[in-house]
Design an enzyme around this catalytic site. Sequence first.
Site, PDB file in Angstrom:
ATOM      1  N   SER A 123       0.852  -1.187   0.000  1.00  0.00           N
ATOM      2  CA  SER A 123       0.000   0.000   0.000  1.00  0.00           C
ATOM      3  C   SER A 123       0.894   1.246   0.000  1.00  0.00           C
ATOM      4  CB  SER A 123      -0.952  -0.056   1.195  1.00  0.00           C
ATOM      5  OG  SER A 123      -1.977   0.891   1.070  1.00  0.00           O
ATOM      6  N   HIS A 307      -7.296  -5.486  -1.336  1.00  0.00           N
ATOM      7  CA  HIS A 307      -6.224  -4.684  -0.756  1.00  0.00           C
ATOM      8  C   HIS A 307      -5.740  -5.250   0.574  1.00  0.00           C
ATOM      9  CE1 HIS A 307      -3.841  -1.071  -1.035  1.00  0.00           C
ATOM     10  NE2 HIS A 307      -4.135  -0.748   0.215  1.00  0.00           N
TER      11      HIS A 307
END
Length: 326
Positions: A123, A307
């Site tokens: 991320s 994610h």
Amino acid sequence: MSTPDSQSDAPQPFPDIEPYAHGLLDVGDGQRIYWETSGNPYGKPALVVHGGPGGGGRGARKTFDPAVYLIVLFDQRGCGESLPHASDPAVDLTHNTTRHLIADMEQLREHLGIDRWLLFGGSWGSTLILAYAQRYPLRVSEIVLAGVTMTRQEEIDWLYRDVARLLPEQWETFRTGVPLADRHGNLVDAYRRLMESPDAPTREAAARRWCAWEDAVIAHENLGSPGQYSAEPDAARMAFVRICAHYFANAAWLEDGQLLRDVHRLTGIPGVLIHGRLDLSAPLYTAWQLAQAWPDAELQVIDDAGHTGSSAMGAAVRRAVARFAR
């Protein structure tokens, strides 16, 4: 681009271990960053770069074989155990930028006497890793990224505006968390201003709405983790939102497209990019673009992951780390 077929050849997560050394490193500007080392003091150095920005975290050490790796973790400015903590509204964020974090990483490397290290993160951590590696390529042996981002304006706009087409009800709650005059403008900057308010209830309400939106996006994924952001302790949540809004309102102080433009500086550094096909927070296109521009990188797409990852993504990360250990 490849899709890993099985987890059978990947090591299982390693047992959690305690650090053998830790401390607070004075990096200037009144900032002290927390660091710790675990595993083999004479092993292959690996630095774990957490997400957020402002996320902190310790779980990633279980990715590395402690008999092989010297595992280095640190908390970026203003979060985790670093001081001063950004949950305090009196703490000035002027000296908390991408440039400062890159310098902190390099100062930590010198402090620990490490020549070159493997960089691992996901991320926001992948953005910071790419920025550091392009500034100090001779100090990087390999790179493993999961959930690739480059924090371009189009990526910020996607997460905090465009993905609203999939989550209109949750988006409306997020949008109405800012003053009426700001609802059709830059929401990220509006939240940044709310998080700098001298009024504690205003800051707390803004942090709750920001985290509720982040949670809505990951919960929409096939294997999402509902409530992950909102469940953070109060101080951690306040620092996370304040730092995120500060960075994203300023596009992380990176020229738009800078990390893709300068990827040639990574020539000769092996990389593995591991990305979930179902990632709504950071769509696959960013990882694919980076892989196309970086010949030394391999893109692995994990079909069931978003994610927040999946067991297959975790296995792919451990496989990549084990490969570089050899």
